[in-house]
Design a protein around this motif. Structure first.
Motif, PDB file in Angstrom:
ATOM      1  N   SER A  43       4.287   1.065  -7.161  1.00  0.00           N
ATOM      2  CA  SER A  43       3.477   1.426  -5.969  1.00  0.00           C
ATOM      3  C   SER A  43       2.276   0.332  -5.973  1.00  0.00           C
ATOM      4  O   SER A  43       1.938  -0.118  -6.944  1.00  0.00           O
ATOM      5  CB  SER A  43       2.910   2.844  -6.182  1.00  0.00           C
ATOM      6  OG  SER A  43       2.035   3.168  -7.139  1.00  0.00           O
ATOM      7  N   ASN A  44       1.852   0.236  -4.746  1.00  0.00           N
ATOM      8  CA  ASN A  44       0.695  -0.719  -4.473  1.00  0.00           C
ATOM      9  C   ASN A  44       1.015  -2.127  -5.093  1.00  0.00           C
ATOM     10  O   ASN A  44       2.162  -2.567  -5.098  1.00  0.00           O
ATOM     11  CB  ASN A  44      -0.462  -0.174  -5.169  1.00  0.00           C
ATOM     12  CG  ASN A  44      -0.538   1.200  -4.381  1.00  0.00           C
ATOM     13  OD1 ASN A  44      -0.659   1.286  -3.234  1.00  0.00           O
ATOM     14  ND2 ASN A  44      -1.473   2.538  -5.202  1.00  0.00           N
ATOM     15  N   ASN A  61       0.734  -1.283   0.076  1.00  0.00           N
ATOM     16  CA  ASN A  61      -0.174   0.052   0.109  1.00  0.00           C
ATOM     17  C   ASN A  61       0.854   1.406   0.040  1.00  0.00           C
ATOM     18  O   ASN A  61       0.436   2.232   0.407  1.00  0.00           O
ATOM     19  CB  ASN A  61      -1.091  -0.111   1.109  1.00  0.00           C
ATOM     20  CG  ASN A  61      -0.218   0.076   2.452  1.00  0.00           C
ATOM     21  OD1 ASN A  61       1.018  -0.366   2.540  1.00  0.00           O
ATOM     22  ND2 ASN A  61      -0.938   0.034   3.707  1.00  0.00           N
TER      23      ASN A  61
END
Length: 199
Positions: free
Chosen positions: A61-62, A41
């Motif tokens: 990201s993520n 996250n």
């Protein structure tokens, strides 16, 4: 937080990173397509410690799937580490690459070779031997992991060393081994001797 009859709330979200699988095994040949998945996250970066190894992205990201590419391995088994980090949390993916080595090279066989001349295969993958020579064969011609294969030859009556090649293939790589066979030369097919004893 409460004071003076007023209440305020602070929400704390903790970052996380997981990677699956933690270990990836790849073949000796160059390739791409093996992947690992990052679940997170937060934003993260990717690095590796081996010149023969690369990830498809250097940051992300993520949640994301990352593809691994690798060069061909012409030596012993080797291991590289890919590290995924957000600056405070790090996770690693271990990449193990297979290998295939045939020795000796060249393989020098005798005038009459009958299983006494050995080609040694050191490997952790399945392999096969191919050749198109009329005067030599190997047993076995296929296997997996490390093993020995014996050479069987017809007699070399050519009065000259004869040579050829055999190819050992496995895991996307091939090694060509030169085979040289000795010869036995007799300078005269017959000799005339006197009736008396002599040497």
């Amino acid at each position: 937080i409460t004071g003076g009859g007023i209440t305020r709330t602070v929400t704390v979200n903790q970052g996380f990173i997981t990677v699956t699988p933690a270990t990836v095994n790849v073949s000796p040949g160059a390739g791409t397509g093996q992947t690992f998945t990052v679940s997170s996250n937060v934003s993260w970066s990717v690095s590796d410690d081996a010149p023969w190894l690369a990830a498809s992205v250097t940051n992300g990201s993520n949640n994301q799937t990352v593809t691994i590419s690798y060069n061909a391995n012409s030596g012993a088994a080797r291991t590289g580490i890919i590290t995924i980090t957000d600056g405070g949390i790090s996770r690693t993916v271990t990449v193990n690459q297979g290998f295939l080595i045939a020795t000796p090279t060249p393989l020098n066989v005798s005038v009459v070779c009958d299983s006494g001349d050995i080609l040694s295969i050191t490997s952790n993958v399945s392999w096969t031997i191919t050749e198109n020579l009329s005067w030599i064969s190997f047993n076995p011609t296929s296997g997996s992991n490390s093993a020995n294969t014996a050479a069987y030859c017809t007699d070399n009556t050519t009065n000259a060393i004869r040579s050829g090649t055999v190819t050992i293939t496995g895991g996307g790589v091939s090694q060509v081994v030169t085979v040289n066979q000795d010869f036995l030369q007799i300078s005269a097919a017959s000799a005339n001797v006197g009736s008396g004893a002599g040497t």
